[in-house]
Motif scaffolding. Structure first.
Motif, PDB file in Angstrom:
ATOM      1  N   ASN A   1       0.843  -1.299   0.234  1.00  0.00           N
ATOM      2  CA  ASN A   1       0.127   0.075  -0.033  1.00  0.00           C
ATOM      3  C   ASN A   1       0.850   1.472   0.074  1.00  0.00           C
ATOM      4  O   ASN A   1       1.508   1.683   1.089  1.00  0.00           O
ATOM      5  N   ARG A   2       1.211   2.185  -1.202  1.00  0.00           N
ATOM      6  CA  ARG A   2       1.978   2.893  -1.147  1.00  0.00           C
ATOM      7  C   ARG A   2       1.420   4.212  -0.612  1.00  0.00           C
ATOM      8  O   ARG A   2       2.141   5.087  -0.144  1.00  0.00           O
ATOM      9  N   ASN A   3      -0.145   4.294  -0.366  1.00  0.00           N
ATOM     10  CA  ASN A   3      -0.486   5.389   0.509  1.00  0.00           C
ATOM     11  C   ASN A   3      -0.039   5.313   1.908  1.00  0.00           C
ATOM     12  O   ASN A   3       0.119   6.309   2.476  1.00  0.00           O
ATOM     13  N   LYS A   4       0.275   4.204   2.618  1.00  0.00           N
ATOM     14  CA  LYS A   4       0.807   4.153   3.851  1.00  0.00           C
ATOM     15  C   LYS A   4       2.264   4.684   3.961  1.00  0.00           C
ATOM     16  O   LYS A   4       2.487   5.292   4.941  1.00  0.00           O
ATOM     17  N   VAL A   5       2.996   4.312   2.859  1.00  0.00           N
ATOM     18  CA  VAL A   5       4.446   5.018   2.894  1.00  0.00           C
ATOM     19  C   VAL A   5       4.088   6.521   2.773  1.00  0.00           C
ATOM     20  O   VAL A   5       5.041   7.307   3.353  1.00  0.00           O
ATOM     21  N   ASP A   6       3.334   6.888   2.051  1.00  0.00           N
ATOM     22  CA  ASP A   6       3.385   8.348   1.785  1.00  0.00           C
ATOM     23  C   ASP A   6       2.810   9.192   2.890  1.00  0.00           C
ATOM     24  O   ASP A   6       3.594  10.266   3.217  1.00  0.00           O
ATOM     25  N   ALA A   7       2.030   8.495   3.750  1.00  0.00           N
ATOM     26  CA  ALA A   7       1.527   8.956   4.848  1.00  0.00           C
ATOM     27  C   ALA A   7       2.754   9.086   5.855  1.00  0.00           C
ATOM     28  O   ALA A   7       2.801  10.016   6.534  1.00  0.00           O
ATOM     29  N   LYS A   8       3.470   8.020   5.938  1.00  0.00           N
ATOM     30  CA  LYS A   8       4.585   8.154   6.996  1.00  0.00           C
ATOM     31  C   LYS A   8       5.824   9.145   6.590  1.00  0.00           C
ATOM     32  O   LYS A   8       6.083   9.789   7.465  1.00  0.00           O
ATOM     33  N   ASN A   9       5.862   9.272   5.290  1.00  0.00           N
ATOM     34  CA  ASN A   9       6.803  10.397   4.824  1.00  0.00           C
ATOM     35  C   ASN A   9       6.447  11.574   4.917  1.00  0.00           C
ATOM     36  O   ASN A   9       7.378  12.289   5.541  1.00  0.00           O
ATOM     37  N   THR A  10       5.188  11.913   4.896  1.00  0.00           N
ATOM     38  CA  THR A  10       4.567  13.377   5.089  1.00  0.00           C
ATOM     39  C   THR A  10       4.774  13.713   6.544  1.00  0.00           C
ATOM     40  O   THR A  10       5.119  14.735   6.781  1.00  0.00           O
ATOM     41  N   VAL A  11       4.453  12.494   7.538  1.00  0.00           N
ATOM     42  CA  VAL A  11       4.744  13.026   8.887  1.00  0.00           C
ATOM     43  C   VAL A  11       6.179  13.301   9.247  1.00  0.00           C
ATOM     44  O   VAL A  11       6.594  14.177   9.953  1.00  0.00           O
ATOM     45  N   ALA A  12       6.987  12.341   8.649  1.00  0.00           N
ATOM     46  CA  ALA A  12       8.376  12.713   8.953  1.00  0.00           C
ATOM     47  C   ALA A  12       8.980  14.067   8.510  1.00  0.00           C
ATOM     48  O   ALA A  12       9.530  14.777   9.170  1.00  0.00           O
ATOM     49  N   VAL A  13       8.447  14.368   7.095  1.00  0.00           N
ATOM     50  CA  VAL A  13       8.774  15.797   6.776  1.00  0.00           C
ATOM     51  C   VAL A  13       8.248  16.810   7.504  1.00  0.00           C
ATOM     52  O   VAL A  13       9.168  17.865   7.972  1.00  0.00           O
ATOM     53  N   PHE A  14       6.989  16.648   7.917  1.00  0.00           N
ATOM     54  CA  PHE A  14       6.403  17.670   8.684  1.00  0.00           C
ATOM     55  C   PHE A  14       7.090  17.931  10.170  1.00  0.00           C
ATOM     56  O   PHE A  14       7.029  19.062  10.722  1.00  0.00           O
ATOM     57  N   GLN A  15       7.299  16.771  10.568  1.00  0.00           N
ATOM     58  CA  GLN A  15       7.660  16.858  12.025  1.00  0.00           C
ATOM     59  C   GLN A  15       9.069  17.442  12.057  1.00  0.00           C
ATOM     60  O   GLN A  15       9.499  18.177  13.118  1.00  0.00           O
ATOM     61  N   ASN A  16       9.912  17.742  10.952  1.00  0.00           N
ATOM     62  CA  ASN A  16      11.006  18.060  11.002  1.00  0.00           C
ATOM     63  C   ASN A  16      11.234  19.464  10.026  1.00  0.00           C
ATOM     64  O   ASN A  16      12.348  19.961  10.057  1.00  0.00           O
ATOM     65  N   LEU A  17      10.026  20.023   9.729  1.00  0.00           N
ATOM     66  CA  LEU A  17      10.112  21.083   8.514  1.00  0.00           C
ATOM     67  C   LEU A  17      10.737  22.519   9.199  1.00  0.00           C
ATOM     68  O   LEU A  17      11.518  22.830   8.570  1.00  0.00           O
ATOM     69  N   GLY A  18      10.278  22.761  10.327  1.00  0.00           N
ATOM     70  CA  GLY A  18      10.904  23.999  10.904  1.00  0.00           C
ATOM     71  C   GLY A  18      12.334  23.661  10.916  1.00  0.00           C
ATOM     72  O   GLY A  18      13.113  24.877  10.747  1.00  0.00           O
ATOM     73  N   GLY A  19      12.569  22.859  11.570  1.00  0.00           N
ATOM     74  CA  GLY A  19      14.384  22.391  11.830  1.00  0.00           C
ATOM     75  C   GLY A  19      14.966  22.710  10.632  1.00  0.00           C
ATOM     76  O   GLY A  19      16.000  23.176  10.424  1.00  0.00           O
ATOM     77  N   MET A  20      14.437  22.144   9.783  1.00  0.00           N
ATOM     78  CA  MET A  20      15.233  21.996   8.068  1.00  0.00           C
ATOM     79  C   MET A  20      15.054  23.348   7.691  1.00  0.00           C
ATOM     80  O   MET A  20      16.132  23.821   7.086  1.00  0.00           O
ATOM     81  N   GLN A  21      14.122  24.159   7.829  1.00  0.00           N
ATOM     82  CA  GLN A  21      13.901  25.559   7.336  1.00  0.00           C
ATOM     83  C   GLN A  21      14.880  26.425   8.063  1.00  0.00           C
ATOM     84  O   GLN A  21      15.643  27.228   7.573  1.00  0.00           O
ATOM     85  N   GLN A  22      15.116  26.376   9.295  1.00  0.00           N
ATOM     86  CA  GLN A  22      16.255  27.000  10.023  1.00  0.00           C
ATOM     87  C   GLN A  22      17.572  26.482   9.615  1.00  0.00           C
ATOM     88  O   GLN A  22      18.494  27.625   9.329  1.00  0.00           O
ATOM     89  N   GLU A  23      17.723  25.319   9.305  1.00  0.00           N
ATOM     90  CA  GLU A  23      19.291  24.983   8.898  1.00  0.00           C
ATOM     91  C   GLU A  23      19.506  25.444   7.487  1.00  0.00           C
ATOM     92  O   GLU A  23      20.532  25.881   7.147  1.00  0.00           O
ATOM     93  N   ALA A  24      18.574  25.460   6.811  1.00  0.00           N
ATOM     94  CA  ALA A  24      18.617  26.159   5.507  1.00  0.00           C
ATOM     95  C   ALA A  24      19.014  27.589   5.340  1.00  0.00           C
ATOM     96  O   ALA A  24      19.671  28.116   4.633  1.00  0.00           O
ATOM     97  N   LEU A  25      18.275  28.118   6.454  1.00  0.00           N
ATOM     98  CA  LEU A  25      18.665  29.751   6.604  1.00  0.00           C
ATOM     99  C   LEU A  25      19.932  30.162   7.039  1.00  0.00           C
ATOM    100  O   LEU A  25      20.771  31.091   6.676  1.00  0.00           O
ATOM    101  N   GLN A  26      20.186  29.199   7.891  1.00  0.00           N
ATOM    102  CA  GLN A  26      21.532  29.408   8.514  1.00  0.00           C
ATOM    103  C   GLN A  26      22.845  28.959   7.452  1.00  0.00           C
ATOM    104  O   GLN A  26      23.792  29.954   7.253  1.00  0.00           O
ATOM    105  N   ARG A  27      22.535  28.108   6.564  1.00  0.00           N
ATOM    106  CA  ARG A  27      23.433  28.014   5.426  1.00  0.00           C
ATOM    107  C   ARG A  27      23.573  28.981   4.357  1.00  0.00           C
ATOM    108  O   ARG A  27      24.587  29.255   3.897  1.00  0.00           O
ATOM    109  N   SER A  28      22.305  29.592   4.331  1.00  0.00           N
ATOM    110  CA  SER A  28      22.154  30.494   3.172  1.00  0.00           C
ATOM    111  C   SER A  28      23.016  31.749   3.790  1.00  0.00           C
ATOM    112  O   SER A  28      23.777  32.600   3.135  1.00  0.00           O
TER     113      SER A  28
END
Length: 175
Positions: free
Chosen positions: A136-163
């Protein structure tokens, strides 16, 4: 009222063995049966970027802890490895979890996201195989979405620091 209901349900679960929320990592097979099923299993999926290469997941043999699993997103892609860790709960029941390793930089939101994105395909391969159902590819997509959103703020902060660091370095070299 709701606190009483929660307490009663929790008590019923403990006393009566009622499994209100079943553990998706527990399967009604012995460790040997699980190993055999996973070693023999093969999942082949179409890639989303058009016809041609296929995503392949397969058992690569038994290991001390369970079964080694492999995956390739395309014939030219690197081999990804994961281990299905199998723990006997009873003679006819086993817990199976995917252990795909962790990066050494757990302080980085990008690294944590990469770690979280590594296992959902393997987890779904395990669940589909042991539950004798289609992948069931939808189950994989759901887990991937959660993983990205859980870390999105931190990834944005890291990108701003690198920039900011890149801009500072460019300004220093431009003088």
């Amino acid at each position: 009222m709701s606190a009483k209901l929660v307490f009663i349900l929790a008590g019923a679960r403990v006393v009566g063995g009622c499994n209100l929320i079943p553990d998706p990592t527990i399967f009604p097979y012995s460790k040997d049966q699980v190993q055999t099923m996973l070693v023999d299993a093969k999942t082949t999926l179409p890639r989303r970027d058009g016809p041609g290469d296929m995503i392949k997941i397969w058992g690569a043999g038994r290991s001390a802890k369970g079964v080694k699993l492999n995956m390739k997103y395309a014939s030219w892609a690197p081999l990804l490895e994961c281990e299905a860790i199998i723990t006997s709960i009873t003679p006819k029941e086993s817990r199976v979890v995917a252990d795909c390793g962790k990066s050494t930089n757990s302080d980085s939101a990008v690294s944590r996201t990469q770690d979280s994105l590594r296992s959902p395909m393997f987890e779904e391969h395990i669940a589909a195989t042991l539950n004798k159902r289609a992948f069931n590819r939808n189950k994989v997509d759901a887990k991937n979405t959660v993983a990205v959103f859980q870390n999105l703020g931190g990834m944005q902060q890291e990108a701003l620091q690198r920039s900011a660091e890149a801009q500072r370095m460019a300004a220093e070299h431009g003088r």
